[in-house]
Design a protein around this motif. Structure first.
Motif, short mmCIF file in Angstrom:
data_model
loop_
_atom_site.label_atom_id
_atom_site.label_comp_id
_atom_site.label_asym_id
_atom_site.label_seq_id
_atom_site.Cartn_x
_atom_site.Cartn_y
_atom_site.Cartn_z
N THR A 124 0.86 -1.53 0.04
CA THR A 124 0.12 0.24 0.43
C THR A 124 0.85 1.00 -0.22
N ARG A 127 -1.33 4.30 3.98
CA ARG A 127 -2.39 4.06 5.26
C ARG A 127 -2.52 4.75 6.24
N ARG A 150 -3.31 -1.23 -3.08
CA ARG A 150 -3.80 -0.24 -2.86
C ARG A 150 -2.90 0.85 -2.82
N ASP A 153 -4.84 3.20 1.20
CA ASP A 153 -6.34 3.13 2.45
C ASP A 153 -6.19 3.16 3.09
#
Length: 264
Positions: A124, A127, A150, A153
């Protein structure tokens, strides 16, 4: 007398080492044992972080890679004109997790002028777990293809968390460009302006739970699922002057969810 003088010197030195700076600097030629001044910069974001005061800034002096960082108090992370890179293999590049709101009531993180690179092994880009306000400005977040995959996130239990994304690019991730889920009683407020979210394998923007989004002058194109997906009744989006082209579907709204389109 000599012994007492020696103890005094040791204590004085220890105090000097633990002193924090308002603005810390990182450089390719730096060392995390340094004090993080311009004359004596640190090497990584994580090495500089504990040496910078709450509400201070870490500034990159060149276009090197500065590894990942977990942010636990208010700070600005600025890649400068060089677009300094943050990357942590097989993990999240930047984690925001401020939990001490009593001592850090504003709990604000600003990420500016950064290349947050997955290089296919990152999970990610950013985050966001806990804060009051997060601002992501003029950043490039791309190629997170391991695990979660992602770009951004958001997964929080903090009520009324505000996340702003301005003039940024989020691309080439194996899941969503932006994913937002809140377990709080009050929703995340997500504002996205002048941003390209393109060529991600899943949705550009996935509002999973308890999120109110505003999307203005953005390009949500060539994604593997929806341009914007409001999944449940606790999600809501206003989308203005935004292109949603060459996705599987432009907009998807689940039962009770609302997405309003203006000039798009």
């Amino acid at each position: 007398m000599r012994s007492l003088f020696g103890v005094f010197v040791v204590l004085l030195c220890a105090g000097t080492v633990s002193a924090q700076v308002n603005n810390g600097f990182v450089s390719w030629s730096g060392d995390d044992l340094n004090v993080c001044s311009q004359a004596s910069p640190c090497r990584t974001f994580s090495g500089a972080f504990p040496k910078v005061v709450q509400g201070g800034a870490i500034v990159a002096m060149d276009s090197a890679g500065y590894d990942g960082i977990t942010i636990t108090h208010s700070i600005t992370l600025d890649g400068g004109p060089y677009f300094a890179t943050s990357h942590l293999p097989f993990s999240n590049s930047i984690v925001i997790n401020i939990t001490d709101f009593a001592n850090d009531p504003n709990a604000t993180v600003i990420l500016r002028n950064l290349k947050i690179a997955g290089y296919a092994d990152g999970t990610t880009g950013i985050r966001i777990l806990s804060a009051k306000r997060v601002i992501i400005e003029n950043c490039k977040i791309y190629n997170f293809r391991n695990g979660v995959g992602r770009g951004i996130d958001i997964n929080t239990i903090v009520p009324n968390l505000s996340v702003s994304i301005i003039n940024s690019t989020i691309s080439g991730n194996s899941a969503q460009g932006i994913y937002s889920h809140s377990g709080a009683a009050s929703p995340v407020t997500l504002a996205i302006e002048d941003t390209r979210i393109v060529q991600n394998d899943s949705s550009a923007i996935d509002l999973h739970a308890m999120t109110k989004a505003t999307v203005v002058r953005c390009a949500l194109n060539q994604n593997g699922s929806a341009g914007i997906y409001a999944e449940v009744a606790s999600t809501d989006a206003d989308v203005a002057n935004t292109s949603m082209e060459h996705n599987i579907i432009a907009v998807s709204a689940g039962s009770g969810a609302s997405v309003r389109l203006f000039g798009s």
